[in-house]
Design an enzyme around this catalytic site. Structure first.
Site, PDB file in Angstrom:
ATOM      1  N   LYS A  68       0.856  -1.182   0.000  1.00 27.48           N
ATOM      2  CA  LYS A  68       0.000   0.000   0.000  1.00 27.48           C
ATOM      3  C   LYS A  68       0.892   1.233   0.000  1.00 27.48           C
ATOM      4  O   LYS A  68       2.025   1.196   0.492  1.00 27.48           O
ATOM      5  CB  LYS A  68      -0.870  -0.003   1.268  1.00 27.48           C
ATOM      6  CG  LYS A  68      -2.097   0.852   1.180  1.00 27.48           C
ATOM      7  CD  LYS A  68      -3.284   0.082   0.633  1.00 27.48           C
ATOM      8  CE  LYS A  68      -4.498   0.987   0.526  1.00 27.48           C
ATOM      9  NZ  LYS A  68      -5.678   0.290   0.045  1.00 27.48           N
TER      10      LYS A  68
ATOM     11  N   GLY B 177     -23.234   4.735   4.157  1.00 31.75           N
ATOM     12  CA  GLY B 177     -22.382   5.174   3.056  1.00 31.75           C
ATOM     13  C   GLY B 177     -22.965   4.806   1.709  1.00 31.75           C
ATOM     14  O   GLY B 177     -23.149   3.621   1.399  1.00 31.75           O
ATOM     15  N   VAL B 178     -23.315   5.823   0.930  1.00 32.06           N
ATOM     16  CA  VAL B 178     -23.827   5.576  -0.420  1.00 32.06           C
ATOM     17  C   VAL B 178     -22.933   6.277  -1.442  1.00 32.06           C
ATOM     18  O   VAL B 178     -23.386   7.004  -2.313  1.00 32.06           O
ATOM     19  CB  VAL B 178     -25.317   5.997  -0.560  1.00 32.06           C
ATOM     20  CG1 VAL B 178     -26.200   5.077   0.262  1.00 32.06           C
ATOM     21  CG2 VAL B 178     -25.532   7.452  -0.141  1.00 32.06           C
ATOM     22  N   GLY B 179     -21.625   6.063  -1.278  1.00 27.89           N
ATOM     23  CA  GLY B 179     -20.650   6.576  -2.251  1.00 27.89           C
ATOM     24  C   GLY B 179     -20.577   5.618  -3.422  1.00 27.89           C
ATOM     25  O   GLY B 179     -21.583   5.018  -3.815  1.00 27.89           O
TER      26      GLY B 179
ATOM     27  N   VAL C 178     -19.274   2.492  -3.878  1.00 27.94           N
ATOM     28  CA  VAL C 178     -19.684   1.109  -3.621  1.00 27.94           C
ATOM     29  C   VAL C 178     -21.120   1.073  -3.101  1.00 27.94           C
ATOM     30  O   VAL C 178     -21.963   0.298  -3.590  1.00 27.94           O
ATOM     31  CB  VAL C 178     -18.724   0.429  -2.613  1.00 27.94           C
ATOM     32  CG1 VAL C 178     -19.230  -0.957  -2.241  1.00 27.94           C
ATOM     33  CG2 VAL C 178     -17.320   0.346  -3.183  1.00 27.94           C
TER      34      VAL C 178
HETATM   35  P1  NAD Z   1     -16.578   6.741  -1.501  1.00 25.68           P
HETATM   36  O1  NAD Z   1     -15.704   7.819  -0.934  1.00 25.68           O
HETATM   37  O2  NAD Z   1     -17.108   6.860  -2.865  1.00 25.68           O
HETATM   38  O3  NAD Z   1     -17.848   6.517  -0.532  1.00 25.68           O
HETATM   39  C1  NAD Z   1     -17.790   6.620   0.849  1.00 25.68           C
HETATM   40  C2  NAD Z   1     -19.077   7.310   1.284  1.00 25.68           C
HETATM   41  O4  NAD Z   1     -19.105   7.323   2.705  1.00 25.68           O
HETATM   42  C3  NAD Z   1     -19.172   8.768   0.816  1.00 25.68           C
HETATM   43  O5  NAD Z   1     -20.408   8.993   0.155  1.00 25.68           O
HETATM   44  C4  NAD Z   1     -19.046   9.555   2.105  1.00 25.68           C
HETATM   45  O6  NAD Z   1     -19.780  10.768   2.097  1.00 25.68           O
HETATM   46  C5  NAD Z   1     -19.621   8.564   3.106  1.00 25.68           C
HETATM   47  N1  NAD Z   1     -19.278   8.868   4.494  1.00 25.68           N
HETATM   48  C6  NAD Z   1     -18.157   9.432   4.992  1.00 25.68           C
HETATM   49  N2  NAD Z   1     -18.250   9.576   6.318  1.00 25.68           N
HETATM   50  C7  NAD Z   1     -19.452   9.068   6.673  1.00 25.68           C
HETATM   51  C8  NAD Z   1     -20.134   8.930   7.908  1.00 25.68           C
HETATM   52  N3  NAD Z   1     -19.613   9.349   9.060  1.00 25.68           N
HETATM   53  N4  NAD Z   1     -21.368   8.362   7.908  1.00 25.68           N
HETATM   54  C9  NAD Z   1     -21.940   7.950   6.759  1.00 25.68           C
HETATM   55  N5  NAD Z   1     -21.334   8.069   5.554  1.00 25.68           N
HETATM   56  C10 NAD Z   1     -20.110   8.619   5.521  1.00 25.68           C
HETATM   57  O7  NAD Z   1     -15.740   5.389  -1.294  1.00 25.68           O
HETATM   58  P2  NAD Z   1     -16.026   3.962  -1.938  1.00 25.68           P
HETATM   59  O8  NAD Z   1     -15.101   3.740  -3.041  1.00 25.68           O
HETATM   60  O9  NAD Z   1     -17.491   3.781  -2.141  1.00 25.68           O
HETATM   61  O10 NAD Z   1     -15.542   3.020  -0.739  1.00 25.68           O
HETATM   62  C11 NAD Z   1     -16.350   2.810   0.403  1.00 25.68           C
HETATM   63  C12 NAD Z   1     -15.640   1.860   1.355  1.00 25.68           C
HETATM   64  O11 NAD Z   1     -15.390   0.624   0.668  1.00 25.68           O
HETATM   65  C13 NAD Z   1     -14.276   2.342   1.843  1.00 25.68           C
HETATM   66  O12 NAD Z   1     -14.063   1.842   3.158  1.00 25.68           O
HETATM   67  C14 NAD Z   1     -13.309   1.678   0.882  1.00 25.68           C
HETATM   68  O13 NAD Z   1     -12.029   1.538   1.454  1.00 25.68           O
HETATM   69  C15 NAD Z   1     -13.996   0.346   0.690  1.00 25.68           C
HETATM   70  N6  NAD Z   1     -13.643  -0.343  -0.546  1.00 25.68           N
HETATM   71  C16 NAD Z   1     -13.882   0.235  -1.750  1.00 25.68           C
HETATM   72  C17 NAD Z   1     -13.578  -0.444  -2.914  1.00 25.68           C
HETATM   73  C18 NAD Z   1     -13.865   0.133  -4.274  1.00 25.68           C
HETATM   74  O14 NAD Z   1     -13.836  -0.611  -5.274  1.00 25.68           O
HETATM   75  N7  NAD Z   1     -14.185   1.408  -4.379  1.00 25.68           N
HETATM   76  C19 NAD Z   1     -13.008  -1.727  -2.860  1.00 25.68           C
HETATM   77  C20 NAD Z   1     -12.794  -2.314  -1.614  1.00 25.68           C
HETATM   78  C21 NAD Z   1     -13.111  -1.606  -0.458  1.00 25.68           C
END
Ligand code: NAD
Length: 346
Positions: free
Chosen positions: A78, A178-180, A182
Site C-alpha cells: 500500500k 455510506g452511499v458513495g 460502492v
Molecule cells: P466513496 O468515498 O465513494 O464513498 C464513501 C461514502 O461514505 C461517501 O459517500 C461519504 O460521504 C460517506 N461517508 C463518509 N463519512 C461518513 C459517515 N460518518 N457516515 C456515513 N457516511 C459517511 O468510497 P467507496 O469507493 O465507495 O468506498 C467505500 C468503502 O469501501 C471504503 O471503506 C473503501 O475503502 C472500501 N472499498 C472500496 C472499494 C472500491 O472498489 N471502491 C473496494 C474495496 C473496499
C-alpha cells in the site's frame, strides 16, 4: 519500526520525499510471496508522520490477506501520501509518486484509494507502468466500484443464507452506511432484490439521489447503528464496529464493503457473542482488487473477473461455515486461512 505491532513482518517500507513537489509518501510492502505487492494509494491529512506510518503498515498487511483470499497471484502493499487531498494535489505531485513507485522496479503495483482518483493516478502512470485501475490503456479496468459492489451483494446474500436459512432478500430490512461509489451500486442491487433500505451518508446530495432511485428511508449518520434491521451494511468508514457501537446494533448480519470495519479483532468475538454473523471485510470486498488484478495481468478479461468473484463468494461461505462449525469468530477463521495462503504459489 520493527517493534511496532503494525509492522507485522513487513518485507520492506520505503519513505519518499520530493522537495520540488512537497511529496511525502510511504510505500509499505508486506508480502511478495504470492507475487508483486498490490494495493492502492491513499492520500490523507494525517496528524503525524507516525499516524501515516501506522496506517500504511496496517493497510498493506490487509492487502496481503485480501489478495490471498481472492486467490490472486499478488502480494500485499500500500502507499500513502501525507497531505490534504482537497488542497495539496497537483499533477507534479502524482508524477513524483509515479517515479517513487517506479524506483521499486515492479515489486509494488499501485491504484487509486481514498483521496486519490483515477485521474490522479493517470499522472503517476506517466512515470511508471506499475499503476493499474486506469481508465485508458491496453488493459484498462476502470472504476473497480461496480465489481466491488457486485461481490458485496453476492457475499451479503451468502451471509444471509447462513443467518436466515434463505438468501432471498425480498422484504429484508437492510441498513446501509455510506452511499458513495460502492454503497450506491450496492443499494441498486439490494433494491432490485426487493430489500427495504434505510440509508445514511454525510453527503446529502448522494443520499437523496440513492433514496430517490431505491425508495430508501433516510436516517442521520449517528442513528444508523440504532436501526432495527435484519442486516447492517457498512460502506463508508473503518473501525465502525467498536465498543460504542456494538451494544447498539439490532441486526443479525454485518456485511458491507468498507475496509477495516472492526476497531480490533476482539470486536469480531463480541459480534459472535451477540449472535451477529459478520462477513469479514477483506473477503467480501475483494471484487475491486480482482478487477484491478485483471489489468495487472495485462489483458482485461471480464469472464475471468466474474469467475474469480464467484469463487471469492464461495470462499466467504467456507469461512462462515468453518467459523460456525468451530464456534469461532469469522474474522479469526479468515485471518488464519489468509496467513496460511501467504506462501509462494506456482
Ligand atoms: P466513496 O468515498 O465513494 O464513498 C464513501 C461514502 O461514505 C461517501 O459517500 C461519504 O460521504 C460517506 N461517508 C463518509 N463519512 C461518513 C459517515 N460518518 N457516515 C456515513 N457516511 C459517511 O468510497 P467507496 O469507493 O465507495 O468506498 C467505500 C468503502 O469501501 C471504503 O471503506 C473503501 O475503502 C472500501 N472499498 C472500496 C472499494 C472500491 O472498489 N471502491 C473496494 C474495496 C473496499
Amino acid at each position: 519500526m520493527f517493534d511496532k505491532p503494525a509492522f507485522a513482518g513487513h518485507e520492506s517500507v520505503h519513505h519518499f520525499f520530493d522537495a520540488k513537489t512537497g511529496l511525502r509518501a510511504i510505500i509499505a510492502i508486506h508480502s511478495t510471496a504470492r507475487g508483486p505487492a498490490a494495493g492502492g494509494c491513499r492520500m490523507w491529512n494525517y496528524v503525524t508522520s507516525d499516524d501515516a506510518f501506522t496506517d500504511v503498515l496496517r493497510l498493506s498487511e490487509g492487502m496481503s490477506y485480501k489478495n490471498a483470499m481472492a486467490d490472486l497471484p499478488l502480494g500485499g502493499g500500500k502507499a500513502v501520501i501525507w497531505g490534504n487531498s482537497k488542497t495539496d494535489k497537483t499533477p507534479e505531485l502524482f508524477r513524483a509518486l509515479g517515479r517513487a513507485i517506479n524506483s521499486l522496479n515492479g515489486k509494488y503495483w499501485s491504484a487509486e484509494d481514498v483521496g486519490v482518483s483515477v485521474n490522479d493516478m493517470a499522472f503517476a502512470a506517466e512515470e511508471t507502468k506499475y499503476v493499474s485501475g486506469l481508465s485508458t490503456g491496453k488493459a484498462a479496468s476502470g472504476d473497480p466500484s461496480p465489481v466491488t459492489a457486485n461481490g458485496v451483494f453476492l457475499g451479503l446474500k451468502a451471509t444471509a443464507l447462513r443467518a436466515f436459512g434463505t438468501d432471498d432478500l425480498n422484504g429484508r430490512h437492510i441498513a446501509v452506511q455510506g452511499v458513495g461509489h460502492v454503497g450506491a451500486y450496492l443499494c441498486g442491487h439490494l433494491a432490485k432484490a426487493g430489500a427495504r433500505l434505510t440509508i445514511t451518508d454525510v453527503n446529502t446530495e448522494a443520499l437523496e439521489a440513492v433514496a430517490k432511485a431505491t425508495g430508501a428511508a433516510i436516517v442521520a449518520p449517528t442513528e444508523i447503528y440504532d436501526v432495527a434491521a435484519d442486516i447492517f451494511s457498512p460502506n463508508a468508514l473503518g473501525a465502525i464496529i467498536n465498543p460504542e457501537t456494538l451494544p447498539r446494533l439490532k441486526v443479525k448480519v454485518v456485511a458491507g464493503g468498507a475496509n477495516n470495519q472492526l476497531a480490533t479483532p476482539e470486536m469480531g468475538d463480541r459480534l459472535r457473542e451477540q449472535g451477529i454473523l459478520y462477513a469479514p471485510d477483506y473477503v467480501i470486498n475483494g471484487g475491486g482488487i480482482i478487477n484491478v488484478a485483471a489489468e495487472i495481468a495485462g489483458a482485461y478479461d471480464p469472464a475471468w473477473v466474474e469467475a474469480k468473484v464467484q469463487r471469492l463468494v464461495q470462499t466467504l461461505g467456507e469461512v462462515l461455515d468453518q467459523a460456525g462449525t468451530e464456534g469461532r469468530a469469522t474474522n479469526r477463521v479468515a485471518d488464519e486461512i489468509a496467513r496460511r495462503r501467504l506462501v509462494a504459489i506456482s
